[in-house]
Write a protein that holds these residues in place. Structure first.
Motif, PDB file in Angstrom:
ATOM      1  N   ASP A 190       0.839  -1.193   0.000  1.00 29.48           N
ATOM      2  CA  ASP A 190       0.000   0.000   0.000  1.00 29.48           C
ATOM      3  C   ASP A 190       0.879   1.250   0.000  1.00 29.48           C
ATOM      4  OD1 ASP A 190      -2.391  -1.433   0.059  1.00 29.48           O
ATOM      5  OD2 ASP A 190      -2.279  -1.671   2.234  1.00 29.48           O
ATOM      6  N   TYR A 191       0.402   2.291  -0.688  1.00 29.18           N
ATOM      7  CA  TYR A 191       1.190   3.511  -0.846  1.00 29.18           C
ATOM      8  C   TYR A 191       0.443   4.722  -0.279  1.00 29.18           C
ATOM      9  CZ  TYR A 191       4.328   0.967  -3.956  1.00 29.18           C
ATOM     10  OH  TYR A 191       5.224   0.074  -4.471  1.00 29.18           O
ATOM     11  N   ILE A 192       1.231   5.733   0.098  1.00 30.25           N
ATOM     12  CA  ILE A 192       0.680   7.023   0.506  1.00 30.25           C
ATOM     13  C   ILE A 192       1.363   8.111  -0.311  1.00 30.25           C
ATOM     14  CG2 ILE A 192       0.077   6.305   2.846  1.00 30.25           C
ATOM     15  CD1 ILE A 192       2.652   7.626   3.839  1.00 30.25           C
ATOM     16  N   SER A 193       0.756   9.280  -0.361  1.00 23.36           N
ATOM     17  CA  SER A 193       1.335  10.385  -1.130  1.00 23.36           C
ATOM     18  C   SER A 193       2.429  11.071  -0.331  1.00 23.36           C
ATOM     19  CB  SER A 193       0.244  11.403  -1.479  1.00 23.36           C
ATOM     20  OG  SER A 193      -0.226  12.038  -0.300  1.00 23.36           O
ATOM     21  N   ALA A 194       3.213  11.900  -1.014  1.00 19.60           N
ATOM     22  CA  ALA A 194       4.256  12.671  -0.340  1.00 19.60           C
ATOM     23  C   ALA A 194       3.645  13.608   0.703  1.00 19.60           C
ATOM     24  CB  ALA A 194       5.066  13.461  -1.374  1.00 19.60           C
ATOM     25  N   GLN A 195       2.464  14.170   0.384  1.00 19.86           N
ATOM     26  CA  GLN A 195       1.790  15.045   1.344  1.00 19.86           C
ATOM     27  C   GLN A 195       1.377  14.277   2.596  1.00 19.86           C
ATOM     28  OE1 GLN A 195       1.157  18.604   1.234  1.00 19.86           O
ATOM     29  NE2 GLN A 195       0.983  17.904   3.346  1.00 19.86           N
ATOM     30  N   LYS A 248      10.670   7.437   8.368  1.00 23.58           N
ATOM     31  CA  LYS A 248      11.326   8.714   8.091  1.00 23.58           C
ATOM     32  C   LYS A 248      12.840   8.538   8.212  1.00 23.58           C
ATOM     33  CE  LYS A 248      11.855  13.400   9.918  1.00 23.58           C
ATOM     34  NZ  LYS A 248      11.487  14.314  11.013  1.00 23.58           N
ATOM     35  N   PRO A 249      13.593   8.920   7.147  1.00 27.52           N
ATOM     36  CA  PRO A 249      15.050   8.774   7.213  1.00 27.52           C
ATOM     37  C   PRO A 249      15.647   9.713   8.259  1.00 27.52           C
ATOM     38  CG  PRO A 249      14.291   9.090   4.954  1.00 27.52           C
ATOM     39  CD  PRO A 249      13.145   9.424   5.855  1.00 27.52           C
ATOM     40  N   SER A 250      16.824   9.333   8.751  1.00 30.07           N
ATOM     41  CA  SER A 250      17.529  10.203   9.675  1.00 30.07           C
ATOM     42  C   SER A 250      18.072  11.402   8.915  1.00 30.07           C
ATOM     43  CB  SER A 250      18.674   9.444  10.343  1.00 30.07           C
ATOM     44  OG  SER A 250      19.610   9.058   9.362  1.00 30.07           O
ATOM     45  N   ASP A 251      18.591  12.372   9.636  1.00 31.58           N
ATOM     46  CA  ASP A 251      19.135  13.569   8.989  1.00 31.58           C
ATOM     47  C   ASP A 251      20.477  13.317   8.320  1.00 31.58           C
ATOM     48  OD1 ASP A 251      16.992  15.085   9.658  1.00 31.58           O
ATOM     49  OD2 ASP A 251      17.864  15.850  11.518  1.00 31.58           O
ATOM     50  N   ARG A 252      21.066  12.169   8.585  1.00 32.06           N
ATOM     51  CA  ARG A 252      22.343  11.841   7.963  1.00 32.06           C
ATOM     52  C   ARG A 252      22.188  11.817   6.455  1.00 32.06           C
ATOM     53  NH1 ARG A 252      24.125   6.922   6.438  1.00 32.06           N
ATOM     54  NH2 ARG A 252      22.362   5.947   7.507  1.00 32.06           N
ATOM     55  N   ASN A 293      11.830   2.003  -1.976  1.00 34.97           N
ATOM     56  CA  ASN A 293      10.630   1.654  -2.750  1.00 34.97           C
ATOM     57  C   ASN A 293       9.716   2.839  -3.048  1.00 34.97           C
ATOM     58  OD1 ASN A 293      11.380  -1.033  -2.901  1.00 34.97           O
ATOM     59  ND2 ASN A 293      10.280  -1.608  -1.043  1.00 34.97           N
ATOM     60  N   ALA A 294      10.232   4.056  -2.898  1.00 34.74           N
ATOM     61  CA  ALA A 294       9.466   5.218  -3.350  1.00 34.74           C
ATOM     62  C   ALA A 294       9.421   5.214  -4.876  1.00 34.74           C
ATOM     63  CB  ALA A 294      10.105   6.514  -2.855  1.00 34.74           C
ATOM     64  N   VAL A 295       8.284   5.608  -5.431  1.00 30.34           N
ATOM     65  CA  VAL A 295       8.088   5.553  -6.883  1.00 30.34           C
ATOM     66  C   VAL A 295       7.518   6.888  -7.352  1.00 30.34           C
ATOM     67  CG1 VAL A 295       6.887   4.407  -8.779  1.00 30.34           C
ATOM     68  CG2 VAL A 295       7.644   3.072  -6.811  1.00 30.34           C
ATOM     69  N   ARG A 296       8.055   7.392  -8.460  1.00 30.96           N
ATOM     70  CA  ARG A 296       7.493   8.597  -9.041  1.00 30.96           C
ATOM     71  C   ARG A 296       6.391   8.213 -10.010  1.00 30.96           C
ATOM     72  NH1 ARG A 296      10.445  13.706 -12.150  1.00 30.96           N
ATOM     73  NH2 ARG A 296       8.554  14.916 -12.392  1.00 30.96           N
ATOM     74  N   LEU A 319       5.043   6.646  -1.721  1.00 32.32           N
ATOM     75  CA  LEU A 319       5.956   5.816  -0.959  1.00 32.32           C
ATOM     76  C   LEU A 319       5.184   4.799  -0.135  1.00 32.32           C
ATOM     77  CD1 LEU A 319       7.142   7.982   2.033  1.00 32.32           C
ATOM     78  CD2 LEU A 319       5.967   9.017   0.111  1.00 32.32           C
ATOM     79  N   PRO A 320       5.818   3.697   0.255  1.00 32.44           N
ATOM     80  CA  PRO A 320       5.106   2.682   1.016  1.00 32.44           C
ATOM     81  C   PRO A 320       4.490   3.244   2.289  1.00 32.44           C
ATOM     82  CG  PRO A 320       7.198   1.829   0.253  1.00 32.44           C
ATOM     83  CD  PRO A 320       7.195   3.295  -0.056  1.00 32.44           C
TER      84      PRO A 320
END
Length: 912
Positions: free
Chosen positions: A2-7, A47-51, A31-34, A41-42
């Motif tokens: 299942d996917y959700i929007s960037a917003q 959420k990625p770290s700030d690194r 696995n993010a897809v344009r 994105l799934p």
């Protein structure tokens, strides 16, 4: 998944939408897809770290195993096919069924976007556009439910779903107009081109082959996102969308598809209205009037008429017509995916049309639309087209290239290679994206060439979705230099020395004549496996080609030739070519170009046809010629000269070379050894004309005999590969290639790693046996000869595994011979292969067609061990029919009859 929007992700993580988009584009979210103009994105993505993480290499960019766009597309196809079956069964005509499905699909999408439960009102609104009667079919509810389920599962993939639905339903039936050239554009192609054109609301934008409007949908989406995001009033949003629509134009030769495009744009407006204003009404569907046009009367040229001929066109939803020239003028932007159609299979009227009005295009529709675009654009206007890359290279398009390069500024070309379209299975065409400006090129004008043609589709999508990530695969070349190249050819790869060889060295055509072969007009009828026509004088052995084999091989067929080709001459569309040279021809090659040049000796009495053309030698040593043509050097230049999916004889003649090579005694000796080794493998296989009858050696067991055959195949191939390495090195040395030149060849063809460069102890070999097993067919030959998209074809399992696993051939050979890899299943496959050869030897199938009892076959086999005899007997009774059918290319000539316990020729009456 299942996917959700960037917003949605931005809200969930407490960061901005733009930050989420940046994380997706830089591959920080797995696995993010344009999808068009947005990232998804799934749902469970973290959420990625700030690194900050450095950009990954292309080979590891796409981690999603199943592209969600493909999953959605497959479901649309299934729904469309099912819907057509239901409606046709109900008694609907093809056209009625098409309109029914389009109407039902569009009405469901409208209700979804407007968040309305009034599906009847939605259906009625769409019917006003499709002109469909409002009485629904009896199966409408079933189709509606299938579409509802699709929408609920794939809400991010709905905007162009109606277009794809039309493509699939238009494939149902025979002789459907335009169906063979309707392959709609992939989202990543659209976004790459449109994003590079930098469109603005005041620009007049045109798609002259708009199909379902996929380019126009993306343009509308981009312009709305950039200029209407702050509008939250419904009235103002409708006005704003209509202002944008006022500058977006589409033309489609297929009237039904024009309706689809108009509906798509209306639906997109409704969706944007709901998105930005929080609500809308299904009746807002009628608030928008997309400017999609279609011809009022039948036309050969379609949009191509705009430069030359009068044509009346009509906007979808209107009753009055206008002149095509009134719409096709003062255009700022053209974005399109024109029909991919060449002279082959083209209607005669269309050929004459193109020859008359677009003579430089040589009956190539893509080229004609490039020329049309250059004529329609205002000075300074820009075009982005999906094209076949043949316009960049082929000699027949030299004048076309010279004109384009002289009059327009080419800004970017992205070479995507074959398999760029998800729905064109197999390697059908080589695709290139083209962006140019209608302005005279300046001395400093540079063309950005981006080479992605050796990558998998998923990698290409990923790179182009992460622009400017494509920069690492790009080079800038002077447009003036391209124009001054021989034939104004684009050269994406060559080193300076390799280019100099092409321009200044002798050409192969000075010493041999590559020829076209005969076209039978009906190959299914006139070209058949040789075992079907043993002893028939009308049938002659033929080099059919079509596959990949170096030195010798692919000798499975015969052709109905008669005395002088009379059976072929009787077929409409056939053409006898170069028959007078049959007895003077020594070599043949496969015309399929995707795997590279592969040349073989022509057997005594064998003739050649179009898919396996011939080469006759005029000077030099025959074996040295074979060595040269089967080298990587020759394959490099063929791929450079002829990037089409077929190899034309004329391009072989243009391979640069030295006369010393075709008289070389060492090359001749090496080639002779390669042929002998290859022949040793071919002689084991009953589907080859080279097959030698055998009798089992009773001093060894069946299992040991199967192991010996496997080991002998591996030995012959490994020795052949070492000899071919010597051939390549001698040719590289004679042609004075530098390390840079050889690296350029490896980059273009994929490297061929013969000898080990690291310890095999570092390798994980657990998966090797399964890959080995899956790669072989019932003849213990390769199922497919290309291991990767970039690589050349492979002539055996060692070479194939080396390419697939990126391990040296030496390492693979040693691992198998030293029994460091368990090959139990492979030996079982070889046992079946060996048993089949014993049966066919007992039957002496190349001389006669007789029935034989199992008892007699056992007696003739040479097997004396009781256990092995019982094993062989059981195999005949349980497995022969399957193995024989598959081994003989699904054209078997025998079957085992259990009632009589005999092997019987097909066509004979079963034993009673």
């Amino acid at each position: 998944m299942d996917y959700i929007s960037a917003q949605d992700a931005a809200t969930k993580w407490g960061i901005s939408k733009r930050r989420v988009q940046t994380l997706c584009a830089s591959h920080r979210i797995e696995n993010a897809v344009r999808v068009g103009n947005m990232w998804i994105l799934p749902e469970d993505a973290e959420k990625p770290s700030d690194r900050r993480i450095k950009h990954k290499k292309a080979a590891t960019l796409m981690t999603c195993k199943t592209n969600p766009i493909r999953v959605a597309r497959n479901q649309i196809k299934a729904i469309s096919t099912k819907g057509m079956q239901l409606l046709l069964t109900e008694g609907r005509s093809l056209d009625e069924a098409k309109i029914d499905i389009i109407t039902i699909f569009a009405s469901e999408l409208l209700a979804h976007y407007a968040h309305s439960a009034d599906i009847d009102a939605s259906y009625s609104l769409v019917c006003q556009i499709t002109k469909n009667g409002e009485k629904k079919s009896t199966n409408a509810l079933i189709i509606q439910n299938l579409i509802k389920e699709f929408i609920s599962q794939h809400e991010f993939f709905c905007d162009d779903s109606l277009s794809w639905c039309y493509q699939y339903i238009n494939k149902v039936g025979e002789n459907i107009p335009y169906s063979t050239t309707q392959f709609f554009t992939e989202k990543y192609m659209i976004s790459t081109l449109v994003d590079s054109l930098h469109i603005e609301p005041e620009m007049k934008l045109m798609d002259p082959a708009c199909g379902g409007g996929n380019f126009l949908l993306y343009c509308l989406d981009v312009l709305a996102e950039e200029h209407l995001t702050k509008v939250n009033n419904s009235k103002e949003m409708v006005e704003g969308l209509n202002r944008i629509l006022g500058n977006i134009y589409g033309y489609e030769i297929d009237p039904y598809l024009a309706v689809v495009a108009s509906i798509n744009l209306r639906l997109k407006c409704v969706a944007l209205l709901a998105k930005h204003c929080g609500h809308c009404d299904i009746y807002d569907f009628n608030s928008f009037s997309p400017q999609i046009f279609f011809p009022v009367e039948d036309t050969i040229g379609g949009a191509l008429d705009a430069s030359f001929l009068p044509q009346t066109i009509r906007m979808v939803g209107k009753t009055s017509g206008v002149k095509i020239q009134d719409v096709f003028q003062e255009i700022d932007i053209i974005a399109t995916n024109p029909p991919f159609q060449t002279v082959k299979g083209m209607d005669e009227k269309q050929k004459e049309y193109l020859k008359h009005y677009y003579p430089q295009c040589k009956c190539d529709m893509c080229n004609a639309f490039i020329e049309l675009s250059s004529k329609l654009l205002k000075i300074g206007g820009k075009a982005g087209l999906v094209t076949q890359n043949s316009w960049m290279y082929l000699d027949s398009f030299t004048s076309f290239r010279e004109t384009l390069l002289s009059r327009c500024t080419i800004q970017s070309i992205w070479e995507l290679g074959s398999n760029a379209f998800h729905d064109l299975n197999g390697e059908k065409t080589n695709v290139a994206l083209l962006r140019f400006e209608n302005s005279l090129p300046q001395p400093e004008s540079k063309v950005k060439l981006t080479a992605l043609n050796t990558m998998d589709t998923a990698q290409i999508e990923d790179i182009l979705s992460s622009n400017p990530a494509d920069d690492m695969y790009s080079q800038f070349i002077s447009q003036t230099d391209v124009l001054n190249n021989a034939g104004a050819r684009f050269d994406m790869v060559s080193s300076t020395h390799l280019r100099d060889n092409l321009l200044h060295s002798e050409q192969y055509g000075a010493y041999a004549v590559p020829m076209q072969g005969t076209s039978t007009g009906d190959s299914k009828k006139l070209i058949r496996p040789f075992w079907e026509h043993i002893g028939d004088p009308d049938w002659r052995l033929v080099s059919k080609g079509g596959g990949y084999a170096r030195w010798q091989g692919l000798n499975h067929y015969c052709v109905k030739w008669g005395e002088d080709g009379e059976y072929i001459k009787a077929i409409k569309g056939s053409a006898i070519r170069n028959a007078k040279y049959f007895n003077e021809t020594q070599m043949v090659f496969s015309d399929t170009g995707t795997a590279g040049l592969n040349v073989r000796e022509l057997l005594p009495g064998q003739i050649f046809v179009a898919s396996g053309p011939g080469i006759r030698i005029q000077a030099g040593n025959y074996y040295a010629h074979l060595a040269f043509l089967n080298s990587r050097y020759a394959s490099y230049y063929i791929r450079l000269l002829s990037p089409k999916l077929t190899i034309a004889a004329g391009y072989i003649a243009k391979i640069p070379m030295s006369a010393i090579l075709i008289t070389s005694k060492s090359l001749s000796t090496l080639a002779e050894q390669c042929i002998a080794l290859k022949k040793r493998r071919l002689e084991k296989r009953p589907y080859n004309i080279e097959f030698n009858y055998l009798c089992h050696d009773d001093t060894v067991s069946i299992k040991k005999a199967a192991c010996q055959w496997l080991r002998d195949d591996l030995y012959c191939e490994w020795t052949q590969l070492k000899l071919e390495e010597q051939i390549d090195q001698e040719i590289f040395c004679e042609m004075k290639l530098t390390r840079e030149d050889i690296e350029a060849i490896d980059e273009y063809l994929g490297s061929k790693l013969i000898y080990s460069r690291r310890s095999s102890k570092e390798l994980n070999m657990k998966a090797w046996p399964e890959i080995f097993m899956q790669s072989l067919d019932y003849n213990c030959d390769l199922k497919r000869t290309k291991a990767t998209k970039k690589s050349l074809g492979c002539d055996g399992i060692i070479e194939f595994l080396s390419q697939k696993l990126a391990v040296s051939c030496e390492t693979i050979y040693n691992a198998f011979v030293e029994e460091r890899v368990a090959l139990g299943k492979v030996i079982t496959l070889y046992r079946n292969f060996y048993f089949h050869a014993l049966v066919m030897s007992a039957l002496r199938y190349k001389e006669q067609r007789i029935r034989m009892s199992v008892a007699d076959i056992l007696l003739k086999s040479g097997i004396t061990d009781i256990s092995d005899l019982n094993d062989f007997k059981d195999w005949i009774r349980t497995e022969f029919n399957i193995v024989h059918n598959e081994s003989f290319l699904k054209c078997p000539i025998y079957y085992f009859d259990k009632n009589s316990d005999m092997i019987i020729p097909l066509g004979e009456q079963k034993y009673e």
